[in-house]
Design an enzyme around this catalytic site. Structure first.
Site, PDB file in Angstrom:
ATOM      1  N   HIS A 192     -21.324  51.248  13.435  1.00 54.30           N
ATOM      2  CA  HIS A 192     -20.445  51.911  14.401  1.00 54.30           C
ATOM      3  C   HIS A 192     -20.407  53.426  14.230  1.00 54.30           C
ATOM      4  CE1 HIS A 192     -17.356  52.012  17.409  1.00 54.30           C
ATOM      5  NE2 HIS A 192     -16.443  52.520  16.600  1.00 54.30           N
ATOM      6  N   ASP A 200     -23.842  47.628  15.039  1.00 55.91           N
ATOM      7  CA  ASP A 200     -22.415  47.875  15.241  1.00 55.91           C
ATOM      8  C   ASP A 200     -21.685  46.545  15.428  1.00 55.91           C
ATOM      9  OD1 ASP A 200     -19.900  48.751  15.905  1.00 55.91           O
ATOM     10  OD2 ASP A 200     -20.556  50.147  17.459  1.00 55.91           O
ATOM     11  N   SER A 230     -16.597  55.551  20.319  1.00 56.12           N
ATOM     12  CA  SER A 230     -15.664  54.434  20.197  1.00 56.12           C
ATOM     13  C   SER A 230     -14.567  54.576  21.251  1.00 56.12           C
ATOM     14  CB  SER A 230     -15.101  54.383  18.775  1.00 56.12           C
ATOM     15  OG  SER A 230     -14.427  53.176  18.531  1.00 56.12           O
TER      16      SER A 230
END
Length: 755
Positions: free
Chosen positions: A730, A698, A610
């Site tokens: 995610h 995601d 991320s």
């Protein structure tokens, strides 16, 4: 021994299998006090754990019970009662206030082509006394079992259960749907509600509660035509099946289910519980106009505390309606509600305020404000995602919470009358502490370190003013994992990298390194910046870093400025400076550690997910001589292309330093600024081989971000590989994806660092 040469895949998989078997502790519940024949007091402690089962490719849950003998001031004896047993298909469970009953929400696989069913069960101490087929009743959609909206709350009278479910949605038909000829005028043919589906009227209370209810019952509705492809908004990442939540009540004695009316249509209710005296329901309502934004890990969404009166159907606002609130908790005496509060929009995670509403005076006070700067030894502020479900001391004055304190996590007691705070873990071992529950001043907590998996701790909360004397007892030990040493170091950025408004901020890093190996051989270094960016690595058990350390890597976990646990000023310093301040902090930390530690400077790699992937991609482009391999999981690579596809478009503008308005599109200068701060800008300078791991589902950082980077690297001849995980979002937390991700990550690092 920690291997210092490239191990075979079989050795890596065996190491991962060994470490992944350490269970995580998730839930604890204390039973009522019982008295022995000699006058002593004891109670049972029910705990739930989770463990990865690689053979079944699933995360299993199991329970274990313990006995705690105490005299009200200290624990006399504690120990396990029996062995573990697996919990099957339980989605939610909750004991009644007296401890005499237990409610369980259970999923049951459908037969043949039938869909999965949900049952709501009630158990007493000896048997199952109720089993309600919620799917067959068809009053609502699936019951929410998440920790964002979901709840399973007993009324104080123990005659009703409150929960949250998806609103029943009429089945839509095509304009060209064939219809059977009408043969009569029964309820089924006309589509009108059956008599037993009529709404419960005000003044017709279910048994066990005084007063009337304003409730609906999910009656069948006319079937609309041409609406089977209408888009229904949802609440984003991990909440894609959550659209329109409704509050539901099971009348246990009457075997009836009602859907509460009176909730304003612009609100999505959740986190509900019964008001004192069972006169109504208190809940958090999230605004979903003009449209829903992603809610998971976003404690900045406009929301407020409400009360719906079941005797008249009136919905009353209890808190300010211009803030973000969550985690309301009612005191044992039923007089006060504490809850957490943030500002709306801005950083998704912030230093929160602790607020308190007095049920009888209707007065709201601030118990704790946000802390601008974390002073060593002082209360750091509140950075927890939620308050413990049971957080009040028996005196209905003090509450317990855990929060990040720089790179640790500690437990504090807060006096809601004075606002004073006291650490209960200041004199305990350094690591990560979490409160699981407190009941009758018996306190249950979880503790772990980077080299020690979670263990179960218990204590008796001392009287007010003597909390620092808390004595923790280990009820379930976990032996340390051999071959890992760790420590926390603090760094100060150089003057030229100080923030002009928030000067003087420092930051931390946790360095883990193999404590065994050939004398004089320097281990390679894996650098891991966290995601968020407003998150934090605390000194607790983490599977990937521990496994990499056992393989032979040193691991550097960087809490750059902007991380939680260092004060609100640190959080506020990062928006507008992503791609510069956070990148410089990580690089400074790496250079400092390479200078001061016995590490191999020619074998340094990056691993990040991320926003951690965002930083990793920045670093390999801007410091190509430092890093020789890179692994990224669902990375942000181009903020400008992400803003139109993510469930959190506000994040893209806020972290870039731009204002977010739902009805405004970025102008050309703003698009340019988002692109300017993105790592894709430096892709021409990347030389390190890159492994990408993407979750197909995601919603937060859509996989097209990683694909964009993959294509750019391939076009430039950079060695790259992409792993695509269907059914994963995610977090890439599916058991197969997590295990496969570790294997590929370790093999990639070993290969390209020439270990």
């Amino acid at each position: 021994r920690v291997p210092q040469v490239q191990p075979r895949a079989e050795e890596l998989s065996e190491l991962y299998r060994e470490l992944s078997q350490h269970p995580g502790l998730s839930t604890a519940c204390l039973g009522p006090d019982l008295t022995t024949q000699y006058g002593g007091k004891y109670c049972s402690l029910y705990t739930e754990w989770s463990q990865r089962d690689l053979a079944r490719a699933e995360n299993i849950k199991f329970c274990r019970q313990y006995l705690i003998f105490h005299d009200g001031a200290s624990i006399v004896y504690s120990g396990p009662a029996g062995t573990c047993s697996e919990i099957k298909d339980e989605l939610l469970s909750r004991e009644s206030p007296s401890g005499a009953l237990k409610a369980v929400l259970r999923k049951v696989p459908g037969k043949e082509k039938e869909k999965e069913k949900q049952f709501l069960e009630v158990w007493d101490q000896n048997r199952k006394v109720k089993s309600i087929d919620l799917t067959a009743l068809d009053k609502h959609g699936s019951v929410y079992d998440d920790d964002q909206f979901g709840c399973l709350a007993w009324s104080h009278s123990e005659t009703h259960l409150l929960y949250v479910a998806e609103k029943k949605r009429p089945k839509a038909e095509s304009f060209f749907q064939s219809k059977a000829p009408e043969l009569g005028t029964s309820d089924e043919d006309t589509g009108h509600p059956k008599k037993e589906d009529a709404p419960i009227k005000v003044g017709s209370p279910p048994p066990g509660l005084a007063g009337g209810w304003l409730c609906g019952c999910g009656a069948d509705q006319a079937v609309p035509q041409g609406e089977q492809f209408v888009y229904h908004e949802d609440w984003g990442e991990t909440l894609s099946t959550r659209s329109v939540p409704v509050l539901c009540v099971l009348d246990i004695e009457g075997n009836s289910i009602s859907v509460l009316e009176g909730i304003p249509e612009h609100l999505s209710p959740g986190q509900a519980f019964w008001s004192p005296e069972d006169t109504g329901v208190v809940f958090v309502g999230w605004w979903h106009n003009p449209f829903r934004l992603g809610l998971r890990h976003c404690t900045n969404r406009r929301s407020a505390l409400f009360y719906v009166d079941l005797t008249g159907g009136r919905c009353e606002l209890l808190s300010e309606d211009t803030r973000a609130v969550w985690s309301p908790r009612l005191s044992p005496d039923g007089c006060r509600i504490v809850y957490l509060e943030n500002n709306v929009l801005g950083p998704h995670q912030q230093c929160s305020r602790l607020r308190m509403y007095d049920w009888y005076t209707k007065h709201t006070s601030t118990v704790l404000e946000a802390v601008p700067r974390q002073a060593r030894g002082a209360f750091p502020g509140i950075y927890c995602g939620t308050l413990p479900g049971m957080c009040w001391a028996a005196d209905s004055r003090r509450i317990l919470l855990d929060t990040a304190q720089r790179s640790q996590q500690d437990v504090f007691v807060v006096d809601t009358a004075t606002g004073t705070t006291t650490s209960l873990t200041a004199d305990s071992p350094q690591g990560s502490w979490s409160v699981l529950t407190i009941d009758r001043d018996l306190l249950v907590a979880r503790f772990s370190t980077p080299s020690c998996p979670p263990m179960l701790k218990v204590a008796v909360l001392p009287a007010a003013g003597r909390e620092a004397q808390t004595q923790w007892i280990c009820l379930q030990d976990a032996p340390p994992v051999p071959g890992i040493s760790w420590g926390i170091r603090t760094l100060q950025p150089p003057p030229e990298q100080e923030h002009p408004q928030y000067g003087g901020l420092d930051f931390d890093a946790i360095l883990m390194r193999p404590s065994e190996g050939p004398t004089g051989q320097k281990p390679p270094l894996v650098v891991m910046p966290h995601g968020g960016p407003h998150s934090v690595f605390t000194a607790g058990w983490m599977l990937y870093p521990a496994a990499l350390c056992r393989v032979g890597f040193a691991v550097l976990l960087v809490n750059y400025r902007g991380s939680l646990g260092f004060g609100q000023d640190s959080v506020a310093s990062l928006p507008g400076n992503v791609g510069t301040q956070d990148v410089h902090d990580v690089q400074l930390c790496v250079e400092r550690v390479l200078q001061e530690e016995m590490l191999d400077t020619s074998r340094v790699a990056l691993v990040g997910g991320s926003h951690g992937g965002f930083l990793a991609c920045h670093l390999i482009g801007r410091f190509p001589d430092t890093y020789h391999a890179c692994v990224v999981r669902n990375p942000v690579v181009n903020i400008a292309s992400m803003v139109a596809t993510t469930d959190i478009p506000d994040w893209c503008l806020t972290e870039t330093g731009l204002p977010y308005k739902p009805d405004a599109l970025p102008d050309p200068a703003q698009w340019t600024e988002m692109l300017h701060k993105s790592p894709i800008r430096y892709v021409d300078r990347v030389r390190a081989p890159v492994l990408l791991m993407l979750g197909e589902d995601d919603r937060r950082v859509p996989p097209k971000q990683g694909l964009e980077y993959y294509h750019a690297l391939k076009a430039r001849g950079v060695p790259t590989r992409l792993l695509w995980y269907p059914g994963n979002n995610h977090a890439l937390a599916g058991i197969e994806a997590e295990a496969d991700g570790f294997m590929n990550m370790a093999l990639w690092l070993l290969k390209h660092l020439q270990c």
